[in-house]
Design a protein around this motif. Structure first.
Motif, PDB file in Angstrom:
ATOM      1  N   MET A 173      70.448 -31.226 -16.308  1.00 61.97           N
ATOM      2  CA  MET A 173      70.593 -32.251 -16.835  1.00 61.97           C
ATOM      3  C   MET A 173      69.168 -32.743 -15.523  1.00 61.97           C
ATOM      4  O   MET A 173      68.831 -34.002 -15.830  1.00 61.97           O
ATOM      5  N   SER A 174      69.633 -32.553 -14.742  1.00 61.07           N
ATOM      6  CA  SER A 174      68.615 -32.577 -13.511  1.00 61.07           C
ATOM      7  C   SER A 174      67.044 -31.976 -13.628  1.00 61.07           C
ATOM      8  O   SER A 174      67.077 -30.993 -13.446  1.00 61.07           O
ATOM      9  N   LYS A 179      61.987 -32.123  -4.449  1.00 56.34           N
ATOM     10  CA  LYS A 179      60.929 -33.358  -3.784  1.00 56.34           C
ATOM     11  C   LYS A 179      62.350 -34.092  -2.712  1.00 56.34           C
ATOM     12  O   LYS A 179      61.952 -34.762  -2.150  1.00 56.34           O
ATOM     13  N   LEU A 180      63.243 -34.238  -3.850  1.00 56.36           N
ATOM     14  CA  LEU A 180      64.376 -35.042  -3.261  1.00 56.36           C
ATOM     15  C   LEU A 180      64.958 -34.241  -1.850  1.00 56.36           C
ATOM     16  O   LEU A 180      65.611 -34.778  -0.771  1.00 56.36           O
ATOM     17  N   THR A 181      64.967 -32.760  -2.147  1.00 55.46           N
ATOM     18  CA  THR A 181      65.447 -32.068  -0.920  1.00 55.46           C
ATOM     19  C   THR A 181      64.232 -32.145   0.636  1.00 55.46           C
ATOM     20  O   THR A 181      64.570 -32.393   1.412  1.00 55.46           O
ATOM     21  N   GLU A 182      63.269 -32.228   0.615  1.00 58.17           N
ATOM     22  CA  GLU A 182      62.406 -32.836   1.185  1.00 58.17           C
ATOM     23  C   GLU A 182      62.236 -33.475   1.961  1.00 58.17           C
ATOM     24  O   GLU A 182      61.632 -33.712   2.856  1.00 58.17           O
ATOM     25  N   GLU A 192      64.770 -35.786   2.317  1.00 56.96           N
ATOM     26  CA  GLU A 192      65.868 -36.161   3.239  1.00 56.96           C
ATOM     27  C   GLU A 192      65.470 -34.806   4.454  1.00 56.96           C
ATOM     28  O   GLU A 192      65.873 -35.694   5.554  1.00 56.96           O
ATOM     29  N   ARG A 193      64.280 -34.080   3.927  1.00 54.17           N
ATOM     30  CA  ARG A 193      64.524 -33.000   5.331  1.00 54.17           C
ATOM     31  C   ARG A 193      63.552 -34.172   6.202  1.00 54.17           C
ATOM     32  O   ARG A 193      63.576 -34.210   7.985  1.00 54.17           O
ATOM     33  N   LYS A 194      62.226 -34.487   5.604  1.00 49.32           N
ATOM     34  CA  LYS A 194      61.070 -35.418   6.411  1.00 49.32           C
ATOM     35  C   LYS A 194      62.094 -36.528   6.674  1.00 49.32           C
ATOM     36  O   LYS A 194      61.807 -36.780   8.356  1.00 49.32           O
ATOM     37  N   ILE A 195      63.078 -37.227   6.504  1.00 47.69           N
ATOM     38  CA  ILE A 195      64.067 -38.155   6.959  1.00 47.69           C
ATOM     39  C   ILE A 195      64.471 -37.895   8.049  1.00 47.69           C
ATOM     40  O   ILE A 195      64.092 -38.674   8.930  1.00 47.69           O
ATOM     41  N   GLU A 196      64.768 -36.842   7.881  1.00 46.90           N
ATOM     42  CA  GLU A 196      65.501 -36.629   9.021  1.00 46.90           C
ATOM     43  C   GLU A 196      64.922 -36.257  10.420  1.00 46.90           C
ATOM     44  O   GLU A 196      65.466 -36.127  11.802  1.00 46.90           O
ATOM     45  N   ALA A 197      63.606 -35.129  10.165  1.00 45.98           N
ATOM     46  CA  ALA A 197      62.850 -35.056  11.303  1.00 45.98           C
ATOM     47  C   ALA A 197      62.642 -36.459  11.626  1.00 45.98           C
ATOM     48  O   ALA A 197      62.464 -36.563  12.838  1.00 45.98           O
ATOM     49  N   ALA A 198      61.746 -37.154  10.861  1.00 46.64           N
ATOM     50  CA  ALA A 198      61.960 -38.358  11.473  1.00 46.64           C
ATOM     51  C   ALA A 198      63.030 -39.455  12.089  1.00 46.64           C
ATOM     52  O   ALA A 198      62.552 -39.356  13.667  1.00 46.64           O
TER      53      ALA A 198
END
Length: 113
Positions: free
Chosen positions: A1-2, A9-12, A14-20
């Protein structure tokens, strides 16, 4: 389904948001430390000038009251300088104790991990 591409892309993202967020928190902590050091410096300068000004004011007032032109003004100005230096030294000792306690706390956290 997904879609696996969307998940990656979603995982990446989330990683960028956490790094920021982490970078922002580090920058904010550094700025707060900088301002706190400036505030401490201004506090010490203010204490010194206040001691000098109060001593001068008391001495000048007593000189006018008693008619002893420069004697009491000079005496109380020197006492005001001494009082200002004393308060500055106490403030420096207080700041040093706080920094030592913070360092011991950080060492304790590092040892516990």
């Amino acid at each position: 389904m997904s879609d696996p591409d969307l998940d990656s892309k979603l995982t990446e993202l989330e990683r960028k948001i956490e790094a920021a967020k982490t970078a922002r928190d580090v920058t904010k902590a550094h700025q707060e430390e900088h301002y706190s050091q400036a505030q401490l410096a201004w506090r010490m300068v203010t204490e010194m000038v206040a001691g000098l000004g109060i001593g001068f004011g008391i001495g000048y007032g007593l000189d006018v009251l008693f008619g002893t032109t420069p004697f009491l003004m000079v005496l109380f100005t020197l006492l005001g300088i001494a009082a200002g230096i004393n308060v500055m030294l106490r403030s420096a000792a207080e700041i040093q104790k706080a920094q030592e306690a913070r360092q011991k706390g950080n060492e304790g956290d590092a040892d516990g991990e």
